[in-house]
Each structure stands twice: as structure tokens, then as C-alpha cells.
Enzyme design. Structure first.
Site, mmCIF file in Angstrom:
data_model
loop_
_atom_site.group_PDB
_atom_site.id
_atom_site.type_symbol
_atom_site.label_atom_id
_atom_site.label_comp_id
_atom_site.label_asym_id
_atom_site.label_seq_id
_atom_site.Cartn_x
_atom_site.Cartn_y
_atom_site.Cartn_z
ATOM 1 N N ALA A 100 11.347 3.230 28.172
ATOM 2 C CA ALA A 100 12.798 2.966 28.133
ATOM 3 C C ALA A 100 13.088 1.641 27.438
ATOM 4 C CB ALA A 100 13.367 2.967 29.543
ATOM 5 N N GLY A 110 13.084 3.897 22.293
ATOM 6 C CA GLY A 110 13.234 5.104 23.108
ATOM 7 C C GLY A 110 14.685 5.400 23.414
ATOM 8 N N GLY A 122 2.871 -6.502 9.134
ATOM 9 C CA GLY A 122 3.719 -5.805 10.099
ATOM 10 C C GLY A 122 3.010 -5.169 11.266
ATOM 11 N N LYS A 174 0.823 -1.213 0.000
ATOM 12 C CA LYS A 174 0.000 0.000 0.000
ATOM 13 C C LYS A 174 0.861 1.270 0.000
ATOM 14 C CE LYS A 174 -0.663 0.222 5.030
ATOM 15 N NZ LYS A 174 0.396 1.188 5.275
ATOM 16 N N HIS A 216 44.218 -11.738 17.601
ATOM 17 C CA HIS A 216 44.646 -10.752 18.585
ATOM 18 C C HIS A 216 45.235 -9.546 17.866
ATOM 19 C CE1 HIS A 216 46.314 -9.052 22.222
ATOM 20 N NE2 HIS A 216 47.470 -8.893 21.572
HETATM 21 C C1 LIG Z 1 12.281 3.222 14.870
HETATM 22 C C2 LIG Z 1 12.368 1.735 14.700
HETATM 23 C C3 LIG Z 1 13.602 1.119 14.717
HETATM 24 C C4 LIG Z 1 13.695 -0.254 14.537
HETATM 25 N N1 LIG Z 1 14.935 -0.817 14.560
HETATM 26 C C5 LIG Z 1 15.044 -2.145 14.398
HETATM 27 C C6 LIG Z 1 16.327 -2.754 14.365
HETATM 28 O O1 LIG Z 1 17.356 -2.093 14.473
HETATM 29 N N2 LIG Z 1 16.407 -4.092 14.171
HETATM 30 C C7 LIG Z 1 15.270 -4.861 14.051
HETATM 31 O O2 LIG Z 1 15.397 -6.075 13.901
HETATM 32 N N3 LIG Z 1 14.046 -4.317 14.069
HETATM 33 C C8 LIG Z 1 13.908 -2.978 14.233
HETATM 34 N N4 LIG Z 1 12.668 -2.418 14.217
HETATM 35 C C9 LIG Z 1 11.497 -3.311 14.035
HETATM 36 C C10 LIG Z 1 11.334 -3.680 12.565
HETATM 37 O O3 LIG Z 1 11.171 -2.516 11.806
HETATM 38 C C11 LIG Z 1 10.143 -4.608 12.397
HETATM 39 O O4 LIG Z 1 10.306 -5.728 13.227
HETATM 40 C C12 LIG Z 1 10.016 -5.086 10.958
HETATM 41 O O5 LIG Z 1 9.898 -4.013 10.072
HETATM 42 C C13 LIG Z 1 8.807 -6.021 10.799
HETATM 43 O O6 LIG Z 1 8.766 -6.484 9.506
HETATM 44 P P1 LIG Z 1 7.407 -6.978 8.836
HETATM 45 O O7 LIG Z 1 7.782 -7.441 7.470
HETATM 46 O O8 LIG Z 1 6.705 -7.911 9.723
HETATM 47 O O9 LIG Z 1 6.467 -5.684 8.739
HETATM 48 P P2 LIG Z 1 6.691 -4.137 8.311
HETATM 49 O O10 LIG Z 1 8.123 -3.819 8.147
HETATM 50 O O11 LIG Z 1 5.901 -3.377 9.282
HETATM 51 O O12 LIG Z 1 6.043 -4.096 6.882
HETATM 52 C C14 LIG Z 1 4.691 -4.267 6.662
HETATM 53 C C15 LIG Z 1 4.348 -3.745 5.281
HETATM 54 O O13 LIG Z 1 3.025 -4.133 4.973
HETATM 55 C C16 LIG Z 1 2.362 -3.077 4.313
HETATM 56 N N5 LIG Z 1 0.920 -3.290 4.504
HETATM 57 C C17 LIG Z 1 0.238 -3.347 5.670
HETATM 58 N N6 LIG Z 1 -1.065 -3.628 5.448
HETATM 59 C C18 LIG Z 1 -1.192 -3.735 4.096
HETATM 60 C C19 LIG Z 1 -2.290 -4.023 3.245
HETATM 61 N N7 LIG Z 1 -3.504 -4.287 3.725
HETATM 62 N N8 LIG Z 1 -2.061 -4.047 1.919
HETATM 63 C C20 LIG Z 1 -0.833 -3.802 1.411
HETATM 64 N N9 LIG Z 1 0.232 -3.538 2.168
HETATM 65 C C21 LIG Z 1 0.061 -3.512 3.492
HETATM 66 C C22 LIG Z 1 2.903 -1.848 5.011
HETATM 67 O O14 LIG Z 1 2.711 -0.691 4.200
HETATM 68 C C23 LIG Z 1 4.375 -2.231 5.168
HETATM 69 O O15 LIG Z 1 5.106 -1.855 4.033
HETATM 70 C C24 LIG Z 1 12.532 -1.034 14.367
HETATM 71 C C25 LIG Z 1 11.277 -0.421 14.328
HETATM 72 C C26 LIG Z 1 11.195 0.942 14.493
HETATM 73 C C27 LIG Z 1 9.837 1.592 14.434
#
Ligand SMILES: Cc1cc2nc3c(=O)[nH]c(=O)nc-3n(C[C@H](O)[C@H](O)[C@H](O)COP(=O)(O)OP(=O)(O)OC[C@H]3O[C@@H](n4cnc5c(N)ncnc54)[C@H](O)[C@@H]3O)c2cc1C
Length: 466
Positions: free
Chosen positions: A182, A186, A145, A34, A445
Site C-alpha cells: 500500500a 500500489g 536508477g 542502455k 479568492h
Molecule cells: C510506476 C512508477 C511511478 C512513479 N511515479 C513517480 C512520480 O510520480 N514522481 C516521482 O518523483 N517519482 C516517481 N517514480 C520514481 C521515479 O521514476 C524515479 O525516482 C526516477 O526515475 C529515478 O531517476 P534516476 O535518474 O535515478 O534513474 P532511472 O529513471 O531509473 O534511470 C536510470 C537509467 O539508467 C539506465 N542504465 C542503468 N544501468 C545502465 C548501464 N550500466 N549503462 C547504461 N545505462 C544504464 C537505465 O536504462 C535508465 O534509463 C515512479 C516510479 C515508478 C516505477
């Protein structure tokens, strides 16, 4: 005949990796996204932009405070925040374009729009202009996600009260930043803005930072963050946030009861967690089961509806990009007739502060609660030659091994580069290794990694340099 073997809804690290692996295995794959760009939370507003700012702000901090001791005298560094943000955006752009390239390379069909499951084998895609099309497929993987979790009574406007998304694009450094929560996000984003000049106060409901991580490591990390200038208000709850055009006032109260206090802030960051995102996905109509918002799956990622699977942040387990990626690979392999599998006992977790904090496996608290007899091996970076040379002596490595078999059950590192070093323990644990296995493995080392080996040796009291 369905058009596709597999339609993946969502192109975050779970979804895009699943799609690529399935295409590699010969399936006819499509993705539905999306957003305007691929890569999901991680690439657009999560892991990648936050790490770009963490690295840049760490260099800024070091140039301001750390160079002198190495005999490098430089004038006080000047912050060009716009350029730092440009670096962040270029990093994001390169990564999301990389995913688009990989989709093309692997002949993956991409549908732009919001996906809705009409039932097994049918996904409706609604484009931004409202036009709809129905896509037929043998299997569906939900990889939608997560989204920012709201804090009751606190309205996120992404200007003064921001989520992680707003905190990644502040146009000026706040004089005073209050961080609510925390946890990992954060502390990481709090670190970014502290290094760039903000006064940071972190308010946390629990009586400790980093819930879920090893208690000893979290305590030591808090000491180091406090020394860096972060203020912590633990066992404290936020009872309200009021905003004006110029700032906010955060009302707080001790969890145990007591007087309400207020903290003035230019910016308030709400980082109290994330919620699984299934808005508009049609789960209820399709009969897909959820529990507290998460899609319920079995050990093979299958929902209760045949042909519909789910992975990543939207299902149980830690909300981490690499956990979603591994699940994406596993389900792709299962759908291709192979035996995909994820070992949830060896998923590392990293906090990209300075120093970094990294862990894999069980914490001491978990082992105690489970009544497991264990031995501890610890080694401080103060006793590591390379750490002294680099002036990175904060922190330690800790191994937890089964008292009878010596099998490593957990490893925790607080120190510069912890996020890279933890993989020694991850690989060791993946192979069911013992602390002796690692202790007998030669390490170059002088490296920080020698402290990892020494901690493994310390399980049996055999560390050399302490
Ligand atoms: C600030 C921040 C820092 C982070 N840092 C880390 C890190 O350093 N290391 C780490 O491992 N994790 C980190 N995370 C967590 C990580 O981003 C998530 O765990 C990861 O992105 C999850 O992946 P996912 O594929 O499940 O979903 P997402 O990455 O959330 O992707 C879901 C996708 O689905 C799409 N979508 C949703 N519903 C629909 C629909 N109905 N139709 C079409 N598309 C749709 C969304 O637009 C999105 O593009 C961080 C998160 C945040 C917010």
C-alpha cells in the site's frame, strides 16, 4: 587528453538533467544509455505513463459518477482502453523525444549501450550487437536508477503477476486485482484500474497505508479510498501466489499470526518497492563502495573513488524523480567549480490518487520522535468556498510549526490539487519561513489555495472561515 569532461551513465531524470546542466556550464558531456529511449524509469515506465493513465481514468470515473450533481446528464461512458493506452504512449514518446532534442541542442554526445566503469576516467560501452568501445573522461556520474524489487517466493511474469511496468499496459481491465503493497505506486495504479472497473484489494504488511507519510493524513486517505471501493487488508502478509493460465490465487496471513486465507485474482500487482540498479556496472572491480545495494556517496555526491560520483535512485534518500534532478544539477555545478547543493528538508512527495496527497518536511510522528515542540494548524476543504463549488471538499491542509520560533517544519495536504498546492509550503520552507509569513500573504479568492493560507493561520488559532 580525455575525450570528455563528464560521462553520465543513465539518462533518467537524474542523469539527463545532470548532463544538460553540465553542458550549459561549458563542460564537454556524454551520456551512456542502455535502453532504446532516453528518460529512464520516470519517462518510460514510471511518473509519466502512470500520470497519463491516472488523469484519463479520473476523467472516466468522473464522467460516470461525478457529472450528474453539476446538472450534466450524459450516458454511461464507454471505455476505449486501447485509445487510453495510445494517449499514454504518445505522452511517453513526446517526453523521451524531448530529451533527445535537448541532448542535441546542448551538444551532448550520446553512446547507446551498457556502460561499465573500468576505473576512474574510463567507461566501457557495450552496444546491443556486442561491440565495445572505451570512452575516456575526467569525471563519471553514476545515474543508473532503480528496478522493481522482487518479493521472495513470488515470480513476476508481467502477464498475471505484474510489476508496475506490466500494470501500465494491461490489455483488458481485470475483474479482480490484488495489489501487494500500500505504498505510492500500489495506490496510484490500484486507483487507475479501480476507476476503470476492477475490484481492487490491497494487501499491506504494515498496519497502515503509505508508510513514511503523516499518519493522520494516511488514515483519512484510507477512509476515502475505502469509500471509493478499494478494499484494504492491513497487517497482512502474502505467503504465496500461485498462477494458472487465467488467474492467480494469493495466500495471505495476518502478520500477528492466524489462519491463512486465499484471494482469487485475474491480475496481481507486486508493488513492494524498488531496488538500486547497478547490474553489470563493474562497481566491485572499480572499487566503488556500496551499502545494501546503494552507491555510497558523501555530501558532495562523491564515491570513495576520486572522479566517480553518483546521484538519483541509486544513492540514499527518497526514490523520487525531482530529488534525482536536483542532485543532477548540484553535481554538474560542483564539477563546473560552483557550489551545487540540495536541501533534503524541502523535497516534496506527492501521491497522485484522488484526492492527491502531498507533503514536505517532517511528519507529526517524526517531530514527536525527535522531541521537537511543535504547533499544528489545520483547515478542512469543507470550509473552502471554491472546494464547495467544485465538489472537491474531501481532505484538509495541515501545517506543523516550531512551537517557539513558528518556523514551518512540515506541511501535509490531502485534497484535489494537493500536488500543486504543496509548493507554497516548499518555497516557504526553502526560505526558512514561518506560518505567520504565509498567513499574512494575500491569496486569490476563490481558490483551493486559500485553505493553505487558512491552515497556516490556524497554527496561531487565527483561521477565519472555521
Ligand atoms: C510506476 C512508477 C511511478 C512513479 N511515479 C513517480 C512520480 O510520480 N514522481 C516521482 O518523483 N517519482 C516517481 N517514480 C520514481 C521515479 O521514476 C524515479 O525516482 C526516477 O526515475 C529515478 O531517476 P534516476 O535518474 O535515478 O534513474 P532511472 O529513471 O531509473 O534511470 C536510470 C537509467 O539508467 C539506465 N542504465 C542503468 N544501468 C545502465 C548501464 N550500466 N549503462 C547504461 N545505462 C544504464 C537505465 O536504462 C535508465 O534509463 C515512479 C516510479 C515508478 C516505477
Amino acid at each position: 587528453m580525455p575525450t570528455h569532461d563528464l560521462v553520465v551513465i543513465g539518462t533518467g531524470p537524474g542523469g539527463y538533467v545532470c548532463a544538460i546542466r553540465a553542458a550549459q556550464l561549458g563542460l564537454n558531456v556524454a551520456v551512456v544509455e542502455k535502453n532504446a529511449t532516453y528518460g529512464g524509469t520516470c519517462l518510460n515506465i514510471g511518473c509519466i505513463p502512470s500520470k497519463a493513465l491516472l488523469h484519463a481514468s479520473e476523467l472516466f470515473d468522473e464522467a460516470g459518477h461525478g457529472f450528474k450533481a453539476f446538472g450534466i446528464e450524459v450516458p454511461a461512458p464507454v471505455l476505449n482502453l486501447a485509445q487510453m493506452m495510445k494517449h499514454k504512449q504518445e505522452t511517453v514518446d513526446a517526453n523521451v523525444q524531448g530529451v533527445a532534442f535537448l541532448f542535441k541542442k546542448n551538444k551532448i554526445t550520446a553512446y547507446r549501450g551498457r556502460g561499465k566503469i573500468l576505473g576512474a576516467g574510463k567507461v566501457e560501452v557495450t552496444a546491443d550487437d556486442g561491440s565495445k568501445q572505451t570512452v575516456d573522461t575526467k569525471s563519471i556520474v553514476i545515474a543508473t536508477g532503480s528496478d522493481v524489487a522482487q518479493l521472495p517466493g513470488v515470480t513476476i511474469d508481467e502477464k498475471i503477476v505484474v510489476s508496475s511496468t506490466g500494470a501500465l499496459e494491461l490489455a483488458v481491465v481485470p475483474k479482480k486485482l490484488v495489489v501487494i503493497g500500500a505504498g505510492v505506486i500500489g495506490l496510484e495504479l490500484g486507483s487507475v484500474w479501480r476507476r476503470l472497473g476492477a475490484e481492487v484489494t490491497v494487501v499491506e504488511f504494515l498496519d497502515r497505508i503509505l508508510p513514511g507519510m503523516d499518519g493522520e493524513v494516511a488514515k483519512q486517505a484510507q477512509r476515502l479510498f475505502t469509500r471509493q471501493g478499494m478494499e484494504f487488508k492491513l497487517a497482512t502478509k502474502v505467503t504465496g501466489v500461485t498462477t494458472s493460465t487465467t488467474g492467480a490465487v494469493v495466500s495471505i496471513e495476518p502478520v500477528a499470526g492466524g489462519e491463512t486465507q486465499t484471494i482469487a485474482a485475474d491480475i496481481v500487482l507486486v508493488s513492494t518497492g524498488r531496488r538500486p540498479y547497478t547490474d553489470g556496472l563493474g562497481l566491485e572491480e572499480a572499487g566503488v563502495g556500496t551499502e545494501r545495494g546503494r552507491v555510497v556517496i558523501d555530501d558532495h555526491f562523491a564515491t570513495n573513488v576520486p572522479g566517480i560520483y553518483a546521484i538519483g535512485d541509486v544513492v540514499r534518500g527518497p526514490m523520487l524523480a525531482h530529488k534525482g534532478e536536483d542532485e543532477g544539477i548540484a553535481i554538474a555545478e560542483i564539477l563546473a567549480g560552483q557550489h551545487g547543493h540540495v536541501n533534503y528538508d524541502t523535497i516534496p512527495a506527492v501521491v497522485y490518487t484522488y484526492p492527491e496527497i502531498a507533503s514536505v518536511g517532517k511528519t507529526e510522528e517524526e517531530l514527536k520522535a525527535a522531541g521537537v515542540a511543535y504547533k499544528v494548524g489545520k483547515f478542512p476543504f469543507t470550509a473552502n468556498g471554491r472546494a464547495r463549488a467544485n465538489r472537491t471538499t474531501e481532505g484538509f491542509v495541515k501545517f506543523l510549526a516550531d512551537a517557539t520560533t513558528d518556523r514551518v517544519l512540515g506541511a501535509h495536504i490531502l485534497g484535489a490539487g494537493a500536488g500543486e498546492m504543496i509548493h507554497e509550503a516548499v518555497v516557504l520552507m526553502e526560505f526558512g519561513g514561518s506560518s505567520e509569513d504565509l498567513g499574512r500573504t494575500c491569496h486569490a479568492h476563490p481558490t483551493m489555495s486559500e485553505a493553505v493560507r487558512e491552515a497556516a493561520l490556524a497554527v496561531e488559532g487565527r483561521a477565519i472561515h472555521i
